[in-house]
Design an enzyme around this catalytic site. Structure first.
Site, short mmCIF file in Angstrom:
data_model
loop_
_atom_site.label_atom_id
_atom_site.label_comp_id
_atom_site.label_asym_id
_atom_site.label_seq_id
_atom_site.Cartn_x
_atom_site.Cartn_y
_atom_site.Cartn_z
N ASP A 44 -25.40 25.55 -72.98
CA ASP A 44 -25.19 25.48 -71.64
C ASP A 44 -24.15 26.08 -71.14
O ASP A 44 -23.16 26.11 -71.45
CB ASP A 44 -25.40 24.07 -71.06
N GLU B 71 -26.76 30.28 -73.56
CA GLU B 71 -27.07 30.66 -72.03
C GLU B 71 -25.85 31.45 -71.47
O GLU B 71 -24.76 30.55 -71.20
CB GLU B 71 -27.24 29.54 -71.27
C1 GLC Z 1 -27.42 25.86 -66.62
C2 GLC Z 1 -28.82 24.82 -66.47
C3 GLC Z 1 -29.04 24.64 -65.23
C4 GLC Z 1 -27.73 23.42 -64.64
C5 GLC Z 1 -26.49 24.26 -65.19
C6 GLC Z 1 -25.17 23.35 -64.93
O1 GLC Z 1 -27.48 26.87 -65.70
O2 GLC Z 1 -29.90 25.70 -67.13
O3 GLC Z 1 -30.05 23.72 -64.82
O4 GLC Z 1 -27.83 23.18 -63.57
O5 GLC Z 1 -26.46 25.03 -66.24
O6 GLC Z 1 -25.10 22.53 -66.04
#
Ligand code: GLC
Length: 539
Positions: free
Chosen positions: A212, A277
């Site tokens: 994440d 991500e």
């Molecule tokens: C990422 C996740 C999202 C979340 C954020 C904070 O972007 O995909 O859903 O709110 O991280 O953890």
């Protein structure tokens, strides 16, 4: 004993299992509910794994199922090595992994290293006193001379990135909600804690991690103000405010890559994937995360912002490929953005275009990624226009109703109550116009999005050009057509309103058309509008 997947891959044995793979995102809360509480859970997922395997994808990524107060639907983790009772327990998790592996599916879990929940025992301890053992697990700063926050950093979800903690007289940092305090990656104890967390899940048999907000972990050590790019009107929404700054000091710091190099060594003996991500919007910085032994793959999000325009899509994909090579993951949709169907105009036309775009993504080097429901053409458009109150309850502060819940509606399985998702009340309502035709059972026949998606993935499995390291060559053609070639395979997508000739199509035979039919005009092979074609060069 951890299980290993019954292997179905056609890549060479020395290639990592994810080379040329296709992933499937399970937004667990909305996938399948086994106990009637209206929330999807691990047992519900286990019972529906055949559906995922039957699509022809190679792996699933499960969104966070860890104990959590659910301030951000599990992205606020209170215990990194357990399962929230709403989702099951560790034994149910093991059964999901075992069944997935029997079906030849790999399982990737979410790891959330930038922040924990404010209910995590580390934070509870950290807030007990300045000398607490876990105080330095988080980012604490003294106030500015005027008593205000230490610098001008803002939260992605609105307001300052700092919350005052009265009892200990300091501010703590949070890139997201105040209930999601940022962990302090300048502290070696945090590194050690996460290495233990990764090992815990690897020993349970997971095949990798989706990391994440992988670009956010570390900060500029001197905590300087971010330069202001432009002023914003008072009352502007959180996203506008966030993007009014040049975030050079609070994200994408050079030292973050060392963390992933270390993780790479840790996961390598397990053959596990690190998929980040990386929420950056320029190709070159995303490319750095997959260079030199850091992440195996990074999601590439900028293409989610591009509309139905062959030229714009091609430019975005070409720039990304130039920077990230074969190490990018291409989301068709994500749980944080409107779905492809909605992005491309909604309804049947939006779904047809989404399938065409998926055809393009499946042929690219790297990994194409579906969000659950994409295979049905699920469309959040009706929800955007529905009662905003209904969405507001689940939205995150600062995000407008179109922001996130539109892509999180429950999976419609069949014609039973609540489309087979739950026997109780779904946590988030189905769009009002949902019908049997939108469900998995309703799409088992005819020319449905589901059957076409399966056909596309089956076609890709038959085409080794799309699965190895075959170079991609962009082909020049009409403006409304995007076309490329890999080896003997041609892929073309037509975003125009009329049939378009596929460059090189004279010598090719169509193998798959997303919707509609190809035509011949003389020798030319023509792609139908709002569709993509996979063709094979003859001879
Ligand atoms: C990422 C996740 C999202 C979340 C954020 C904070 O972007 O995909 O859903 O709110 O991280 O953890």
């Amino acid at each position: 004993m951890p299980t290993r997947p019954a292997t179905t891959t056609v890549t060479a044995p020395w290639e990592p299992w994810w080379t040329g793979a296709v992933g499937y995102q399970v937004y667990l809360r909305s996938f399948a509910d086994s106990d009637g509480d209206g929330i999807g859970d691990l047992e519900g997922l286990r019972r529906r794994l055949d559906h995922i395997a039957g699509l022809g994808v190679d792996y699933l990524w499960i969104t966070p199922f860890y104990p959590s107060p659910q301030a951000d639907h599990g992205y606020d983790v209170a215990d990194y090595t357990d399962v929230d009772p709403a989702y099951g327990n560790l034994a149910t998790f093991d059964r999901v992994v075992a069944r997935a592996h029997r079906l030849g599916l790999r399982v990737v879990v979410d790891v959330v290293p930038n922040h924990s929940s404010d209910r995590h025992p580390w934070f509870l301890d950290a807030t007990s006193s300045r000398d607490a053992a876990h105080r330095d697990h988080y980012v604490w700063r003294d106030p500015a001379p005027d008593g205000g926050p230490p610098n001008n950093w803002v939260s992605k979800f609105g307001g300052p990135a700092w919350t005052w903690h009265e009892a200990t007289g300091q501010y703590y940092m949070h890139t997201f909600l105040a209930q999601q305090p940022d962990l302090n990656w300048a502290n070696p104890a945090v590194h050690a804690a996460f290495e233990a967390i990764l090992t815990f899940w690897l020993e349970r048999g997971v095949d990798g991690f989706r990391i994440d907000t992988a670009h956010l972990l570390t900060e500029d050590p001197s905590f300087r103000d971010n330069p202001v790019l432009h002023e914003v009107a008072p009352g502007a929404d959180a996203e506008t405010v966030y993007h009014a700054f040049d975030h050079r000091h609070d994200l994408d710091q050079p030292d973050v890559l060392a963390i992933y190099r270390r993780w790479r060594e840790l996961v390598a003996p397990y053959g596990a994937l690190l998929l980040g991500e990386v929420g950056l919007f320029e190709p070159e910085p995303v490319g750095r995360y997959v260079a030199d032994g850091a992440l195996d793959l990074a999601f590439y999000f900028p293409a989610l912002k591009v509309g139905w325009d062959a030229g714009a899509i091609r430019d975005e994909l070409a720039a990304a490929l130039a920077a990230g090579g074969d190490r990018l993951a291409w989301p068709l949709s994500s749980h944080d953005d409107p779905r492809a169907t909605q992005r491309f105009g909604g309804g049947e036309r939006g779904a047809a275009r989404a399938l065409a775009y998926l055809t393009v993504l499946v042929g690219l080097p790297g990994n194409a990624f579906l969000l659950q429901g994409d295979e049905l053409g699920v469309d959040g458009t009706a929800l955007t226009t529905a009662d905003p109150e209904r969405l507001g309850a689940h939205g995150v502060a600062g995000h407008d109703v179109a922001g996130r819940d539109v892509s999180r509606t429950p999976m419609p399985w069949d014609g039973q109550t609540n489309f087979g998702f739950t026997s109780g009340t779904p946590w988030l309502a189905f769009p009002d116009d949902t019908s049997l035709q939108d469900t998995v059972a309703g799409q088992e026949h005819g020319r449905s999005q589901l059957r076409r998606t399966r056909a596309l993935l089956a076609e890709r499995a038959r085409l080794p050009d799309l699965r190895g390291d075959e170079e991609l060559e962009w082909l020049e053609g009409p403006d409304a057509l995007l076309a490329y070639r890999r080896g003997r395979t041609l892929i073309a997508m037509n975003t125009g309103r009329t049939y378009q000739p596929i460059p090189g199509g004279r010598d090719a035979r169509a193998r798959f058309v997303s919707t509609g039919e190809v035509r011949r005009d003389g020798d030319d092979l023509l792609a139908p509008p709002d569709a993509a074609v996979i063709a094979e060069l003859r001879g």
